[in-house]
Each structure stands twice: as C-alpha cells, then as structure tokens.
Scaffold this active site. Structure first.
Site, short mmCIF file in Angstrom:
data_model
loop_
_atom_site.label_atom_id
_atom_site.label_comp_id
_atom_site.label_asym_id
_atom_site.label_seq_id
_atom_site.Cartn_x
_atom_site.Cartn_y
_atom_site.Cartn_z
N LYS A 10 -18.13 11.13 5.39
CA LYS A 10 -17.96 12.01 4.23
C LYS A 10 -19.29 12.65 3.80
O LYS A 10 -20.37 12.23 4.23
CB LYS A 10 -17.34 11.20 3.09
N TYR A 50 -5.42 15.47 2.22
CA TYR A 50 -5.18 14.47 1.17
C TYR A 50 -3.92 14.75 0.37
O TYR A 50 -3.78 14.27 -0.76
CB TYR A 50 -6.40 14.39 0.25
N ASN A 113 -17.45 7.24 -0.96
CA ASN A 113 -17.47 5.97 -0.24
C ASN A 113 -17.67 6.11 1.27
O ASN A 113 -17.22 5.28 2.05
CB ASN A 113 -16.22 5.14 -0.59
N HIS A 116 -13.81 7.78 5.88
CA HIS A 116 -12.35 7.73 5.87
C HIS A 116 -11.89 7.12 7.18
O HIS A 116 -12.47 7.40 8.22
CB HIS A 116 -11.74 9.14 5.75
N GLU A 127 -3.47 12.98 11.68
CA GLU A 127 -4.82 13.38 11.25
C GLU A 127 -5.66 13.87 12.43
O GLU A 127 -6.38 14.88 12.30
CB GLU A 127 -5.50 12.19 10.54
P1 GDP Z 1 -8.96 4.54 1.57
O1 GDP Z 1 -7.79 4.55 2.49
O2 GDP Z 1 -9.69 3.22 1.52
O3 GDP Z 1 -9.92 5.69 1.83
O4 GDP Z 1 -8.41 4.74 0.08
P2 GDP Z 1 -7.21 5.60 -0.55
O5 GDP Z 1 -6.30 6.13 0.52
O6 GDP Z 1 -6.62 4.79 -1.64
O7 GDP Z 1 -7.96 6.82 -1.25
C1 GDP Z 1 -8.43 7.91 -0.49
C2 GDP Z 1 -9.79 8.32 -1.00
O8 GDP Z 1 -9.66 8.83 -2.32
C3 GDP Z 1 -10.82 7.20 -1.15
O9 GDP Z 1 -11.47 6.88 0.06
C4 GDP Z 1 -11.77 7.75 -2.17
O10 GDP Z 1 -12.71 8.64 -1.59
C5 GDP Z 1 -10.83 8.55 -3.06
N1 GDP Z 1 -10.47 7.75 -4.25
C6 GDP Z 1 -9.61 6.70 -4.32
N2 GDP Z 1 -9.54 6.23 -5.58
C7 GDP Z 1 -10.39 7.01 -6.32
C8 GDP Z 1 -10.76 7.02 -7.69
O11 GDP Z 1 -10.29 6.23 -8.50
N3 GDP Z 1 -11.65 7.99 -8.07
C9 GDP Z 1 -12.17 8.91 -7.18
N4 GDP Z 1 -13.03 9.83 -7.61
N5 GDP Z 1 -11.83 8.91 -5.88
C10 GDP Z 1 -10.97 7.98 -5.46
#
Ligand code: GDP
Length: 139
Positions: A10, A50, A113, A116, A127
C-alpha cells in the site's frame, strides 16, 4: 489456481521505501512473487477493488488512501497461498498483529497497514484478474 493470492503493498509502504523489506518477508515465508507491478491506482480501480466495503464508514478514507501514492500489485504463489499470506501479513490492526508479521513490523495504523492480501481463493482469482493478464504471471 488455488495456490495463488493477490497482494498489494500500500501507499504507506512505498512512501517509506519498504518494497524490498516487505518482499523479503514474503519470500522468507515461502511465497514466490510470480508477478509484480508498481502502479498508481485510479479512483475507479480503488472503488471497484474495495466495493465490498462501500457501505462501511471508512470506505471514502480507504479509497483516498489507496489512491494517494504508488502501490505495488503482486501475485504470490505457494502452497495454501491465501492462508499463508494472511498469516504473514498479521491482523488488520497492527496493534493486534503477531510478532514478525508484516503489519507488526511496518504498519502505521488500522488504515495505513502496509499490505493487502486476498481473503479467499475465489477473491484471489477475481482480484488477480482485475490487475494482471495471465500472460504476465510467470511462475
Ligand atoms: P484486511 O483483510 O485485513 O485488509 O481487512 P478488511 O478487509 O477488514 O479491511 C480492508 C482494509 O480497510 C484494511 O486493510 C484497512 O486498510 C482498511 N480499514 C479497515 N478498517 C478500517 C478502519 O476502521 N479505519 C480505516 N481508516 N481503515 C480501515
């Protein structure tokens, strides 16, 4: 192919010149980088990628972030690649990520973070197809 997953390094990672360090963790975990390209994601690409999160409160912020700088899109290959990479990435929230994981080592916050990784074989296929032609994957 069930032995592939889709990965993104990212914008927070490329901004801090961490491509090589993250790739080293990926390779040390036994995953092979079989396709890789550095791109600037368009807003349309990020929104589509997303889409499953479009109703979440952080969707706008997430799309803004993913289009804020270069990303590196990758195809990783290895036995149980989807699960293996999820393990290597660590928890979404770096504060909860296990020692030695990419997010524990490098992530800034829940949003920024660093990486992905696909969450299922089916999503990995979808994807990968969004960003790569089969001919570009050399494994
Ligand atoms: P992953 O599969 O571990 O990447 O997590 P998710 O699928 O739940 O979320 C996708 C991405 O959305 C995450 O990797 C974060 O970059 C972002 N994200 C998730 N939760 C939050 C949040 O509470 N705040 C923000 N700003 N970004 C979030």
């Amino acid at each position: 192919m069930t032995d592939r997953t889709f990965s993104i390094l990212k914008p927070d990672a490329t901004a801090r010149n961490l491509t090589g360090k993250i790739n080293a963790v990926i390779e040390e975990a036994g995953l092979r980088i079989v396709a890789q390209r550095r791109i600037r994601m368009s807003r349309a690409q990020a929104e589509k990628f997303y889409e499953v999160h479009s109703e979440r409160p952080f969707y706008g912020e997430l799309v803004d972030f993913m289009t804020s700088g270069p990303v590196v899109v990758q195809v990783l290959k290895g036995e149980g690649a989807v699960a293996r990479y999820r393990e290597v990435m660590g928890a979404t929230n770096p504060a909860q990520a296990a020692d030695g994981t990419i997010r524990k080592l490098f992530a800034v916050s829940m949003g920024e973070n660093s990486v992905h990784g696909s969450d299922s074989d089916e999503n990995a296929r979808i994807e990968i197809a969004q960003f790569f032609d089969e001919a570009d994957i050399v494994g």
